[in-house]
Design an enzyme around this catalytic site. Sequence first.
Site, short mmCIF file in Angstrom:
data_model
loop_
_atom_site.label_atom_id
_atom_site.label_comp_id
_atom_site.label_asym_id
_atom_site.label_seq_id
_atom_site.Cartn_x
_atom_site.Cartn_y
_atom_site.Cartn_z
N GLU A 182 -9.81 -10.34 10.67
CA GLU A 182 -9.19 -9.38 9.77
C GLU A 182 -10.26 -8.63 9.00
O GLU A 182 -11.30 -9.20 8.64
CB GLU A 182 -8.24 -10.10 8.81
N GLY A 236 -7.73 -5.16 12.24
CA GLY A 236 -8.44 -6.37 12.63
C GLY A 236 -9.38 -6.06 13.80
O GLY A 236 -9.02 -5.29 14.69
N TYR A 245 35.45 26.33 -5.12
CA TYR A 245 35.56 25.09 -5.89
C TYR A 245 36.13 25.39 -7.26
O TYR A 245 35.61 26.25 -7.98
CB TYR A 245 34.15 24.48 -6.00
N ASN A 290 0.49 1.92 6.92
CA ASN A 290 0.26 1.08 5.74
C ASN A 290 0.37 1.88 4.46
O ASN A 290 0.68 1.33 3.41
CB ASN A 290 -1.12 0.42 5.82
N ASP A 336 5.93 -1.78 11.47
CA ASP A 336 5.25 -0.61 10.91
C ASP A 336 4.38 0.10 11.94
O ASP A 336 3.50 0.89 11.60
CB ASP A 336 4.41 -1.00 9.68
N LYS A 375 28.32 26.68 4.13
CA LYS A 375 28.72 25.28 4.15
C LYS A 375 30.09 25.22 4.79
O LYS A 375 31.00 25.92 4.33
CB LYS A 375 28.77 24.71 2.74
N ARG A 382 0.81 -1.22 0.00
CA ARG A 382 0.00 0.00 0.00
C ARG A 382 0.85 1.28 0.00
O ARG A 382 0.33 2.38 -0.12
CB ARG A 382 -0.96 -0.02 1.21
C1 UD1 Z 1 -2.03 -6.55 11.18
C2 UD1 Z 1 -3.01 -7.50 11.93
C3 UD1 Z 1 -4.28 -6.72 12.25
C4 UD1 Z 1 -3.93 -5.50 13.09
C5 UD1 Z 1 -2.87 -4.64 12.40
C6 UD1 Z 1 -2.39 -3.59 13.36
C7 UD1 Z 1 -2.58 -9.75 11.08
C8 UD1 Z 1 -3.06 -10.83 10.19
N1 UD1 Z 1 -3.28 -8.64 11.09
O1 UD1 Z 1 -2.68 -6.19 9.97
O2 UD1 Z 1 -5.18 -7.55 12.97
O3 UD1 Z 1 -5.10 -4.73 13.33
O4 UD1 Z 1 -1.74 -5.44 12.01
O5 UD1 Z 1 -1.45 -2.75 12.75
O6 UD1 Z 1 -1.61 -9.95 11.77
N2 UD1 Z 1 4.74 -9.03 7.92
C9 UD1 Z 1 5.75 -9.97 7.75
N3 UD1 Z 1 5.51 -11.04 6.94
C10 UD1 Z 1 4.31 -11.23 6.30
C11 UD1 Z 1 3.30 -10.27 6.50
C12 UD1 Z 1 3.55 -9.19 7.31
O7 UD1 Z 1 6.84 -9.84 8.30
O8 UD1 Z 1 4.19 -12.23 5.59
C13 UD1 Z 1 5.03 -7.86 8.79
C14 UD1 Z 1 4.93 -6.55 8.02
O9 UD1 Z 1 6.19 -6.18 7.52
C15 UD1 Z 1 4.44 -5.58 9.10
C16 UD1 Z 1 3.66 -6.47 10.07
O10 UD1 Z 1 4.05 -7.80 9.80
O11 UD1 Z 1 5.51 -4.97 9.77
C17 UD1 Z 1 2.15 -6.33 9.91
O12 UD1 Z 1 1.79 -6.70 8.59
P1 UD1 Z 1 0.69 -5.93 7.75
O13 UD1 Z 1 0.56 -6.60 6.44
O14 UD1 Z 1 0.95 -4.48 7.76
O15 UD1 Z 1 -0.61 -6.28 8.62
P2 UD1 Z 1 -1.94 -5.46 8.73
O16 UD1 Z 1 -2.77 -5.70 7.54
O17 UD1 Z 1 -1.65 -4.05 9.10
CA CA Z 2 0.22 -2.81 9.14
#
Ligand code: UD1
Ligand code: CA
Length: 440
Positions: free
Chosen positions: A155, A140, A369, A227, A106, A333, A17
């Site tokens: 979710e 979620g 320079y 996001n 994040d 500078k 996103r």
């Molecule tokens: C997630 C939660 C959601 C919550 C929200 C809060 C899940 C399924 N959902 O959703 O319930 O409300 O966070 O911010 O957990 N990541 C990985 N590997 C993956 C997928 C994600 O390392 O395969 C990491 C991402 O880099 C990120 C974090 O996990 O730092 C969250 O992933 P993201 O896809 O942003 O989840 P949300 O849809 O925000």
């Molecule tokens: Ca997120």
Amino acid sequence: MSAKPHILILAAGQGKRMHSDLPKVLHEVHFRPMIHYVLDLAKGIPHSSICLIVGHGEKEVREACSSYTGVQYFSQAEQKGTGDAVRRAEPFLSQQKGQVVILSGDVPILSRDSLDRLLSSPSADCVMMTARLKDPGAYGRVLRATDGKVTGIREYADCSEEEKKVEEVNAGIYRFEISSLLSALKRVKSHNKQGEYYLTDAVGLLTQEGKVLPCELKNPEEMTGINDRYALSQVEGWVRDQINREWMVKGVTIQNPSTVLIDHESTFGKDVVIEQGCRIVGTKVGDGAHLKQGSYIEESVIGPEATVGPYAHLRPGSKLGRKVKIGNFVELKKAEFKDGAKASHLSYIGDAEIGENSNLGCGFITCNYDGKDKHKTTIERDVFIGSDSQMVAPIKIGQGSYIASGSTVTKDVPPDSLVFARVPQKTKPGYAKKYKKNSD
Ligand code: UD1
Ligand code: CA
């Protein structure tokens, strides 16, 4: 909680996103990559280990985090969901006892206080941070039975219209009993809209067979997950306000603070005034200094009672002494101005040292320079330089000298000299009139 917890940070996702080539966790939030905020938070609490799950842009993420020592990396080659991400650390976690805190790469502005509350919550298989939001967006949703007991997390993509109305959301920050987490994760399936293995489903399983406690955030803003770039700007605004507020409380006047950006490293003495639109990075500002509107200041030192701007640019390595004046549209500078020195209008001063009380006239330029190398300009104390002059470096102007306006100075000048370095004027009376007539 007795033993120190392990900490696991999820940072493998692409951040679709964001629509960006840069991995999401490396996007800067107020001058720093967002993952650094989360690592600082992790480092700040007692812990047994810090694990970082990386995947998308793994090389860049590892590089950007290399200053954080003692972090263990686990690769998630394919981003199959947050549950799958946690499982990448299973070979390590399965050897550990006790608890693991899960943070999201994040979610950068979670406070230490909130994390402490999560850590000191009663014993449970899972404690999950939640918040109540008027606009719960795509977070979620926390599901509860009629008796109020938490029954799981749905979710957003999988929510019914009714479930979308729920205002209680999952912050994505948890504390798990390691053995309970690993056993639940083994049973998580990917039967959902996104075809992913959700960590949230592990929480759902634990609500059925164990104890899950919510820990509600007092300040819901802290859970903001970045996001997209709009959320990033909101979080930046929050960080900016925190920093500005801290300095205002300590005695700095900031006009129109929502337009003033101060990084985490800059420091200010008392009675400093910062006008709107300034940007101040890595800089030390002394008592009573006045930074006028629109000044852009990087890695510099500003002495007491100095004035800068409006619209001045201090690039790295600038150093201003007491009561120095740097006026509008002046760029510095690596330039040092000793006490009381001035450059009031429209100048470029690079690789230079300006002595006490010397005055550089309007339009003064250091020619530092030669297309290949940078050279130094030294102007000793009490020098007066007329407007529209240039110093071709390397060059040294002795103390107390006067340089006439419009001079291009190419040779060193001994102290107390008067220098004219411009083409002598020729005036031909009546010539213009004659010239005009001839060309009619
Ligand atoms: C997630 C939660 C959601 C919550 C929200 C809060 C899940 C399924 N959902 O959703 O319930 O409300 O966070 O911010 O957990 N990541 C990985 N590997 C993956 C997928 C994600 O390392 O395969 C990491 C991402 O880099 C990120 C974090 O996990 O730092 C969250 O992933 P993201 O896809 O942003 O989840 P949300 O849809 O925000
Ligand atoms: Ca997120």
